[in-house]
Enzyme design. Structure first.
Site, PDB file in Angstrom:
ATOM      1  CE1 TYR A  27     -18.687 -20.772 -31.265  1.00 32.95           C
ATOM      2  CE2 TYR A  27     -18.786 -21.128 -29.441  1.00 32.95           C
ATOM      3  CZ  TYR A  27     -18.547 -20.147 -29.923  1.00 32.95           C
ATOM      4  OH  TYR A  27     -18.276 -19.523 -29.161  1.00 32.95           O
TER       5      TYR A  27
ATOM      6  CE  LYS B  11     -15.127 -19.163 -30.545  1.00 30.02           C
ATOM      7  NZ  LYS B  11     -13.926 -18.047 -31.091  1.00 30.02           N
TER       8      LYS B  11
END
Ligand code: ZN
Length: 702
Positions: free
Chosen positions: A590, A594
């Site tokens: 993640y 991101k």
């Protein structure tokens, strides 16, 4: 056109409204019958009334005119949609020599007998002066085809017969009402009355009779038109015109360019953008490709009621070049010609009439585009759709009117009186100038908590929102909550996959076909995996990259041609993460994806500034959502996080609340408010990161 009056349905209406006289309930019923037939009236057009004797609170008898409220839609009218006015007084106005607009409005207000919130129709006096219990008025297409002919009066008499009176055009208000009454006095047996270049009135002592007369005469008009155009070539196809490729792509390109070219600064300095609606039935496409297309666009409205929605004339775009720059040139040139003609019309009328008026915006509302049908513009999505419906009927009727003989629409002088009539302008209502009025926002990950919160705040600030997701059923759930809250026209959905560039490109085309383009883009879709690097599988990491990083990239990239065609700037607000600055163990897929999305957004800020597009990032932390719309991310990672920390769901929420400086929970609407801040251009910011996390020192941007 079928007479659809039905005894049982009429009885239902009487039962549905037990608190009002049955004659009034029947008035509501047949009003709706008119409203449900678009060939008779469109969107707030037409009007109906009933005259009743009622007792007031001290037991005195009063004669009341229940007249449709100005701008109220007959299709869905309720008893409250009628204004009650003192009929005895209104009839006395026959003796008055003249009545200014202001005075008429004042008298109408003074002599109201009910508290209904609507204003009496501008044709109230005409209804009042006629003695019939029921009076109905429509702008039936087929009647307009006949009344706009060079010898309209003779044609109407021939077509409709001796029980229909014909009057030359005059503006609604006292003089027309008087003219209609004296016509009635000359022949009290008339069943209907046509006003040239305007429409038809029918009347009767009961609701069914008046309705049936309207249908009868409209059918006679239709039969006469059919006879008149039989065997005639309605439109001549233009030769040598190149096909325009895939229709939806072309409509999208033209809509974006038109929308951009018509956006303009209002007096208060704000940029006013239009929404666009498209109509492409085969007869409209045929008309757009015909030799007659330019003539159809230049000839003016068939009834002046339409001018506030469509302006008097339309723009014809006679071909669609392949290159965007060439397309823009054609559109800009046509709009400039239109604007100049509008200025000339306005100044000429003001001078000739010796009046003082403030010029309305000179931008066209209707474009007839070769091969694509028509595009209609409006300051609200509803206005754009109303204009499209009216123009669609008008073009169809004009084609027939041209084939019948010589179509002679109203003089500019009459059109001006109607367009600049204060009572007519009131029908448009005040377009709210909320911060994001006129803007269209696209949100990916629209089915989750953050997407919902962002959509809610953007709509509240005036934008129309398009929610996108791969999860269709959750998307529909979010849409229906927002539609209940703000109305159906404020929210649209589209199923698309951010990992697939073509899917996003297709979504942007589809949005442009439905609404005209895009101003605010919110890449928000995201997924997470909880795994330490040691255990993180390549395919899971790749999927996080596909959604979080490539998804953001795809959405930004696909938006660039749209922003270029519109040429009115815009905003990209990427929903990033607190983890970009302050990552957590076991959250590598993640955090890394991101971080990549964050960086590509900064690059976009560098590259898109020259388009006037600002790109900013929001870093939220721990947005859980609520019971209604949960966070998909937390649905996924929450259980694992709870286990790791030995907490239940509420305990986990507390944990995140307590770890920030402000000791507060972060809600999806907080993220939404931050998006609105960036999207509303309140400060010249681009390439910036705004944390929405309650204050986490380790995640301060640096
Ligand atoms: Zn009318």
């Amino acid at each position: 056109m079928e007479n659809v009056f039905n005894e049982n349905a009429a009885k239902d209406f009487v039962e549905r409204y037990p608190d009002i006289p049955y004659e009034f309930a029947l008035r509501v019923y047949t009003s709706r019958l008119f409203g449900s037939e678009p060939d008779l009236v469109l969107h707030g057009g037409g009007n109906t009334s009933v005259k009743l004797k009622t007792k007031n609170i001290v037991g005195e008898e009063e004669e009341v005119l229940y007249i449709k409220g100005s701008g109220v839609d007959l299709a869905s009218i309720e008893p409250e949609g009628f204004a009650a006015v003192d009929l005895t007084f209104l009839r006395k106005l026959r003796k008055v020599e003249s009545l200014s607009d202001k005075e008429m409005e004042t008298q109408m207000q003074i002599h109201r007998l009910g508290l209904s919130g609507v204003n009496p129709s501008v044709e109230s006096l005409l209804h009042a002066f006629l003695p019939h219990k029921y009076v109905d008025h429509t702008h039936a297409d087929k009647v307009l085809v006949l009344t706009n002919q060079r010898h309209g009066e003779d044609i109407i008499k021939k077509a409709l017969g001796s029980k229909v009176a014909v009057l030359p055009y005059s503006m609604s208000g006292l003089p027309l009402a008087k003219a209609v009454f004296s016509q009635y006095e000359k022949d009290t047996k008339i069943e209907a009355l046509v006003i040239l270049n305007h429409g038809i009135f029918s009347f009767g002592e009961d609701a069914e009779t008046s309705y049936a007369r309207m249908i009868k005469y409209v059918n006679r008009a239709e039969a006469f038109v059919q006879e008149g155009i039989r065997g005639k070539i309605l439109m001549t196809p233009r030769v040598g015109i190149a096909p325009c490729g895939e229709i939806s792509v072309s409509v999208a390109r033209v809509a974006q360019s038109v929308r951009g070219a018509c956006a303009h600064r209002a007096n208060d300095g704000s940029l006013r953008r239009f929404y666009v609606a498209n109509r492409n039935t085969s007869d409209l496409v045929k008309a757009s490709l015909s030799e007659e297309a330019r003539g159809l666009c230049g000839s003016g409205v068939l009834t002046p009621d339409h001018v506030i929605r469509t302006k008097n004339r339309m723009v014809h775009i006679d071909h669609i070049p392949e290159k965007d720059d060439d397309l823009k040139k054609i559109i800009t040139r046509e709009i400039e010609v239109f604007k100049q003609a509008y200025h000339d019309y306005f100044h000429c009328q003001v001078r000739e009439k010796g009046v003082d008026r403030e010029e309305l915006d000179p931008y066209p509302r209707i474009f007839l585009v070769a091969g694509l049908g028509l595009l209609a513009l409006g300051f609200t999505q509803k206005d754009a759709r109303i204009a499209a419906d009216i123009a669609e009927h008008a073009i169809r009727a004009k084609v027939q009117a041209d084939a019948m003989g010589e179509c002679v629409p109203l003089l500019d002088s009459h059109v001006f009186d109607m367009e600049y009539w204060s009572l007519q302008q009131k029908k448009l209502g005040k377009t709210s100038l909320s911060m994001l009025q006129g803007q269209i926002a696209f949100i990916t990950g629209g089915a989750g908590a953050i997407g919902f919160g962002i959509a809610d705040r953007l709509i509240a600030a005036g934008a129309v929102v398009v929610l996108s997701d791969i999860d269709q059923s959750r998307l529909e759930k979010v849409r229906s909550i927002l539609a209940n809250r703000y109305g159906e026209t404020k929210v649209e959905t589209i199923t698309s996959d951010v990992t697939d560039y073509q899917s996003i490109e297709g979504a942007f085309d589809e949005i442009s076909v439905r609404l005209g383009g895009i101003d605010i883009v919110v890449p928000n879709a995201g997924i997470a995996y909880v795994a330490k690097i040691e255990a993180l599988e390549q395919k899971n990491f790749e999927q996080a990259i596909a959604v979080n990083l490539m998804g953001t990239f795809n959405v930004i990239k696909a938006s660039i041609p749209v922003f270029k065609r519109q040429g009115t700037g815009g905003n990209i607000v990427a929903i990033s993460s607190k983890n970009v600055f302050d990552p957590g163990a076991a959250f590598g897929a993640y955090s890394a994806s991101k971080a990549g999305a964050h960086q590509i957004s900064k690059i976009a800020a560098l590259e898109m500034a020259e388009l006037g597009v600002r790109v900013n990032m929001i870093n939220p932390d721990a947005v859980f959502g609520d019971e209604e719309i949960s966070s998909k991310l937390w649905d996924l990672v929450g259980p694992d996080r709870m286990k790791a920390r030995g907490l239940d769901y509420e305990g986990l929420k507390d944990y995140y609340r307590n770890r920030n400086l402000l000791k507060t929970g972060v809600l999806s609407e907080h993220v939404g408010n931050a998006v609105v801040f960036f999207a509303s251009d309140q400060a010249p910011i681009t390439g910036a990161t705004l944390p929405v996390d309650g204050g986490i020192p380790a995640a301060f941007p640096r």
